[in-house]
Design a protein around this motif. Structure first.
Motif, PDB file in Angstrom:
ATOM      1  N   CYS A 105      -4.718   2.857   2.964  1.00  0.00           N
ATOM      2  CA  CYS A 105      -5.600   2.415   1.884  1.00  0.00           C
ATOM      3  C   CYS A 105      -6.732   3.436   1.703  1.00  0.00           C
ATOM      4  CB  CYS A 105      -6.176   1.046   2.225  1.00  0.00           C
ATOM      5  SG  CYS A 105      -7.149   0.291   0.904  1.00  0.00           S
ATOM      6  N   LEU A 133      -6.283  -1.458   7.422  1.00  0.00           N
ATOM      7  CA  LEU A 133      -6.147  -0.872   6.085  1.00  0.00           C
ATOM      8  C   LEU A 133      -6.107   0.647   6.158  1.00  0.00           C
ATOM      9  CD1 LEU A 133      -8.591  -3.249   4.178  1.00  0.00           C
ATOM     10  CD2 LEU A 133      -6.124  -3.086   3.803  1.00  0.00           C
ATOM     11  N   ILE A 138       0.837  -1.203   0.000  1.00  0.00           N
ATOM     12  CA  ILE A 138       0.000   0.000   0.000  1.00  0.00           C
ATOM     13  C   ILE A 138       0.867   1.246   0.000  1.00  0.00           C
ATOM     14  CG2 ILE A 138      -1.675   1.342   1.337  1.00  0.00           C
ATOM     15  CD1 ILE A 138      -2.878  -1.375   2.227  1.00  0.00           C
TER      16      ILE A 138
END
Length: 597
Positions: free
Chosen positions: A564, A559, A535
């Motif tokens: 993200c 995340l 990421i």
């Protein structure tokens, strides 16, 4: 007398059946004959027809769009009945044809000349004809030339038929000879036979060799392979090897004999043949067999089952395979499913529909886009998983049509939503095959333009990302699509081995992380390290990063920490039909933007 008439009729019927059977190679030669006839006689149209008791069948045609007619509508029936050349200079001046449907309506025949095709037994089987939409004179010299060309056509057809039971390349008895042999055994209700097929070289490889070396060395290799088979298997003179396709051979023997698929594969292990300049090529041998009573199966079905067993061996990468009814049933089911899918694509009530899964911003908590996913409610089998029918579509021309259907339905739905909802971009899945279609980008742009929708509302989720970079047409289409405002997403990044190098080559905006990368975040420290690193790298390259398969808040939080941008998965919503999605969007707007975070 009656016996002679019956024998004549049987001979005529056999000759007719031989000519009615489709044969691509023979058809190409016949097309050259009709072109030559038109050029030689100066008449624009020409065709070769076979006329039986009920129909006229066109076997080859030049500049005339005619395939089949009833016998009573066939000009050629006059030629067949008389056994003589017939010339009609102007059909409108001939009482037999002045009101004929082929004269007063398309193709509008005004001139016709036909000569009978008579075989060596004196049986008239059809005609060689020339036609035009304007009247013509037709001299005695041209009549003689037409008769000569008709004799040449008939001579070719008879030679072709007599050679029809021998494979030209190998000199071995061919598939038709095998079928004829099996037909002769059908009255034997008690014996049990085994048909074993041997695959030595697949057709694509044979074509590649022909392209590199020419046909002569390849045909010599195929002949040598037939001889090697006889030698390795120690065949007796009466034991035949048949050529059933390029690089494929067959042995028919009693089931009690030694020629099982495994026996043959073992005997042919390490088989090699010499190519040009003494270069040896190792052959990969696969065999398949079926045992059957000749009275219980048609010859075609016996051969089909042997082919099914052979393909099972090839697909499983094993040396030998017996016919498996379950595997064969699955394959037949797939074939039926392919036909059903074809029908569904042709019908507005075929059961195909789209569902939409929201993608949610991990910053705002709001839905920011949708992924359109194909579903199928089969009329007999009910709801089918995409995993059941998409592989069938991938191995046929249906995939392009299915993609077109998805595009049209997504555009239609966007148009409907534009009247009642704030529009969210919708992405669809496309393959390299779709992207490499000529004009694909222009067609998409035109569909959005006609619907009055901006291009950015349609995204393309591309699979097989590394393969795309090797396809110039696909790369060009992707570049054009992005320049025109479409969103380009690279799907399943991180699945297996992903080559990061291709990212700089692809004109993409958004990268979707594969579910497998997301699934292990909670329990696997290694997955967390990999996900955070990927990421971070993608964000440094200015990509928008979307995570698939998010099913719980803990995964969502990780995340978010890694940077993200967006996520989709069951934590937010299952894929929903359009009506249910509308209700979901309304409910989401009422609960406020932070409900997921």
């Amino acid at each position: 007398m009656l016996v002679n008439l019956r024998d004549d009729e049987e001979r005529r019927q056999k000759a007719m059946d031989a000519l009615k059977t489709s044969d691509e190679s023979r058809g190409k030669v016949l097309k050259e004959f009709v072109r030559l006839t038109s050029d030689s006689l100066g008449i624009s149209g020409s065709f070769i027809s076979i006329v039986d008791d009920s129909h006229q069948v066109i076997r080859a045609a030049h500049n005339i769009d005619l395939c089949r007619t009833a016998r009573e509508d066939a000009f050629c029936s006059y030629v067949v009945d008389s056994g003589k050349v017939m010339v009609v200079h102007d059909t409108l001046r001939d009482i037999r044809f002045a009101t004929h449907p082929l004269v007063v309506a398309p193709p509008g025949i005004r001139f016709y000349a036909g000569a009978p095709l008579v075989n060596r037994e004196g049986i008239v089987l059809g005609t060689l004809c020339v036609t035009d939409i304007v009247p013509h004179s037709f001299s005695r010299n041209k009549i003689n030339r037409l008769k000569m060309l008709a004799r040449l056509v008939m001579a070719f057809l008879e030679v072709w038929h007599s050679a029809g039971f021998t494979d030209a390349a190998t000199g071995l008895p061919n598939r038709q000879r095998l079928i004829r042999h099996l037909e002769g055994l059908r009255d034997d209700a008690h014996s049990l036979l085994r048909l074993t097929l041997i695959d030595c070289i697949d057709i694509p490889r044979a074509y590649e060799l022909a392209r590199a070396l020419g046909m002569a060395p390849v045909e010599a290799m195929l002949r040598d392979t037939g001889l090697l088979l006889r030698d390795r298997l120690s065949l007796l003179p009466a034991e035949l090897v048949y050529t059933v396709a390029v690089g494929r051979y067959a042995i028919l023997a009693p089931a009690s004999d030694r020629f099982t698929a495994q026996y043959v594969a073992n005997k042919l292990h390490d088989l090699s043949v010499n190519l040009k300049n003494g270069v040896a090529m190792n052959l990969t041998i696969r065999t398949g067999e079926v045992c059957f009573a000749p009275g219980s199966l048609s010859p075609q079905e016996s051969l089909r089952r042997a082919v099914s067993a052979l393909h099972d061996a090839i697909n499983k990468n094993v040396d030998a395979q017996e016919f498996d009814e379950l595997s064969d049933a699955r394959r037949n089911s797939d074939f039926k499913l392919m036909n059903d899918l074809d029908n569904a694509l042709r019908s507005s009530t075929g059961g195909l529909y789209l569902v939409y899964q929201p993608k949610v911003s991990l910053t705002s908590g709001l839905p920011v886009s949708l992924e359109a996913l194909i579903r199928w409610c089969h009329p007999e089998r009910g709801e089918l998983s995409p995993a059941e029918f998409l592989p069938v579509a991938h191995f046929s021309s249906l995939m392009h049509r299915l993609t077109d259907w998805v595009v049209d339905e997504a555009v239609r739905q966007l148009t409907v939503w534009s009247a009642s909802l704030p529009l969210l971009p919708v992405s669809i899945n496309v393959s390299v095959s779709d992207l490499s279609r000529k004009g694909f980008a222009a067609t998409l742009f035109e569909k959005m333009h006609r619907a009055g929708l901006p291009a950015h509302l349609l995204g393309l989720e591309c699979l097989e990302n590394e393969i795309v970079t090797e396809n110039t047409e696909a790369m060009d289409n992707m570049t054009v699509l992005r320049e025109r405002g479409f969103r380009i997403l690279l799907d399943d990044f991180g699945a297996g081995y992903s080559n990061i190098g291709y990212l700089r080559l692809l004109p993409a905006d958004i990268i979707k992380l594969d579910k497998s990368l997301v699934a292990g975040l909670i329990n696997d420290p290694g997955s967390r390290i990999i996900a955070s690193s990927i990421i971070g790298m993608l964000k440094a390259l200015n990509f928008i990063v979307v995570a698939e398969g998010v099913e719980d808040k803990e995964t969502l939080e990780l995340l978010r920490q890694y940077g993200c941008d967006e996520a989709q998965g069951y934590y937010f919503s299952r894929p929903l039909p359009a009506a249910a999605l509308k209700a979901w969007l309304n409910a989401t707007s009422q609960h406020g933007e932070k409900q997921w975070l």
